[in-house]
Motif scaffolding. Sequence first.
Motif, PDB file in Angstrom:
ATOM      1  N   UNK A  92     -10.813   9.109  20.900  1.00 33.12           N
ATOM      2  CA  UNK A  92     -10.354  10.045  21.922  1.00 33.12           C
ATOM      3  C   UNK A  92      -9.492   9.347  22.969  1.00 33.12           C
ATOM      4  N   UNK A  93      -9.846   8.119  23.298  1.00 34.74           N
ATOM      5  CA  UNK A  93      -9.070   7.373  24.280  1.00 34.74           C
ATOM      6  C   UNK A  93      -7.678   7.044  23.741  1.00 34.74           C
ATOM      7  N   UNK A  94      -7.592   6.655  22.477  1.00 35.57           N
ATOM      8  CA  UNK A  94      -6.288   6.369  21.879  1.00 35.57           C
ATOM      9  C   UNK A  94      -5.425   7.635  21.841  1.00 35.57           C
ATOM     10  N   UNK A  95      -6.018   8.734  21.393  1.00 33.84           N
ATOM     11  CA  UNK A  95      -5.263   9.987  21.323  1.00 33.84           C
ATOM     12  C   UNK A  95      -4.845  10.464  22.710  1.00 33.84           C
ATOM     13  N   UNK A 102       3.502   9.993  25.819  1.00 37.15           N
ATOM     14  CA  UNK A 102       4.568  10.790  25.215  1.00 37.15           C
ATOM     15  C   UNK A 102       4.962  11.992  26.056  1.00 37.15           C
ATOM     16  N   UNK A 103       3.978  12.681  26.598  1.00 37.17           N
ATOM     17  CA  UNK A 103       4.264  13.867  27.420  1.00 37.17           C
ATOM     18  C   UNK A 103       5.020  13.483  28.691  1.00 37.17           C
ATOM     19  N   UNK A 104       4.595  12.405  29.351  1.00 35.07           N
ATOM     20  CA  UNK A 104       5.228  12.006  30.603  1.00 35.07           C
ATOM     21  C   UNK A 104       6.674  11.555  30.359  1.00 35.07           C
ATOM     22  N   UNK A 165       1.558  16.536  22.077  1.00 35.33           N
ATOM     23  CA  UNK A 165       2.717  16.267  22.931  1.00 35.33           C
ATOM     24  C   UNK A 165       3.638  17.481  22.960  1.00 35.33           C
ATOM     25  N   UNK A 166       3.878  18.064  21.792  1.00 34.32           N
ATOM     26  CA  UNK A 166       4.794  19.205  21.718  1.00 34.32           C
ATOM     27  C   UNK A 166       4.276  20.400  22.508  1.00 34.32           C
ATOM     28  N   UNK A 221      -2.381  16.360  30.790  1.00 38.58           N
ATOM     29  CA  UNK A 221      -2.206  16.055  29.368  1.00 38.58           C
ATOM     30  C   UNK A 221      -3.395  15.268  28.823  1.00 38.58           C
ATOM     31  N   UNK A 222      -3.890  14.322  29.606  1.00 39.20           N
ATOM     32  CA  UNK A 222      -5.018  13.515  29.142  1.00 39.20           C
ATOM     33  C   UNK A 222      -6.279  14.358  29.005  1.00 39.20           C
ATOM     34  N   UNK A 223      -6.557  15.203  29.988  1.00 44.07           N
ATOM     35  CA  UNK A 223      -7.756  16.042  29.923  1.00 44.07           C
ATOM     36  C   UNK A 223      -7.669  17.021  28.761  1.00 44.07           C
TER      37      UNK A 223
END
Length: 294
Positions: A92-95, A102-104, A165-166, A221-223
């Motif tokens: 989960x941390x890697x994802x 990627x989002x930022x 990300x998309x 995005x992380x949450x």
Amino acid sequence: MTALTTPAVALPPANPPAPIKTSRRWGTPVAYVVAVVVIGLMLAPVLFIIIGGFRTNAQITTDPSGLPSVWNIGNYLDVLTGGTFWRLVGNSLIAGLATTVGVVLLGLMASYVLARYSFRGRGILYAMFAAGLMFPMTVAITPLYLVVKSLGLMNSLGGVILPQIAFALPTTIIILVPFLKAIPDEIQEAAFIDGCSRLGFFWRMIVPLAMPGVITVGILAFIASWNSYLLPLFILNNDAVFTLPLGVQSFASQYSVDTAKVLAFTSLSMIPALVFFALFERRIVGGLTGAVKG
């Protein structure tokens, strides 16, 4: 002879008026009662799960809603000392980190073009990103599954990261564009006069000035990635690459007869997201407030 007159001097009043005290309105007692009831209803399931992890299966069967007669930490120790929980946390941390980066990066670059450049079709492009908010992942899960399968990303974290990300880009762009529009044009003109390139202006000026919005979209995005369940459910079939929400469901199915251990595993799975959101809650609110003002 002319009479000399002295100008009148205004004397301060002997007793200056006392400052007006404004009473702070605390609201009606009914509002506080309703707030306490709502908070209690929200926290009751969480407390039930956490306390249930300290009980034994016999205690849960005898008195499902009672407190532990003897607080047993063995369930939590079994989960923490096992390798399953930490493997799920690592996945989960890697994802989450890959999705956030990627989002930022993509969202900031796309927002910079939409906010600072004038070109034909800019409004249509921005409207397309805004329309992406109306299509949740649940609507596109079947074609998304086919696309990921055709790319050969099944049973890999990459098949989860790229769609996340998309689907996070529309929200990111909607938040960041007002931040970048609020930056004065004089700063850009002064930077260009000093010999700064467009790319240098982006990294040296745009990114620092838009940092509140960048932090906000990164946290969101992380949450969202950390709590994602539906997409990993369709993409991941191997236990080795399960994320934490999917791992909780798998663990509950595997140890369905051991209710106390399942509750302990679920409690530990909730803690990272709760702590992360509690630490950065003000950042999220401040970033969204700045976006609305912009």
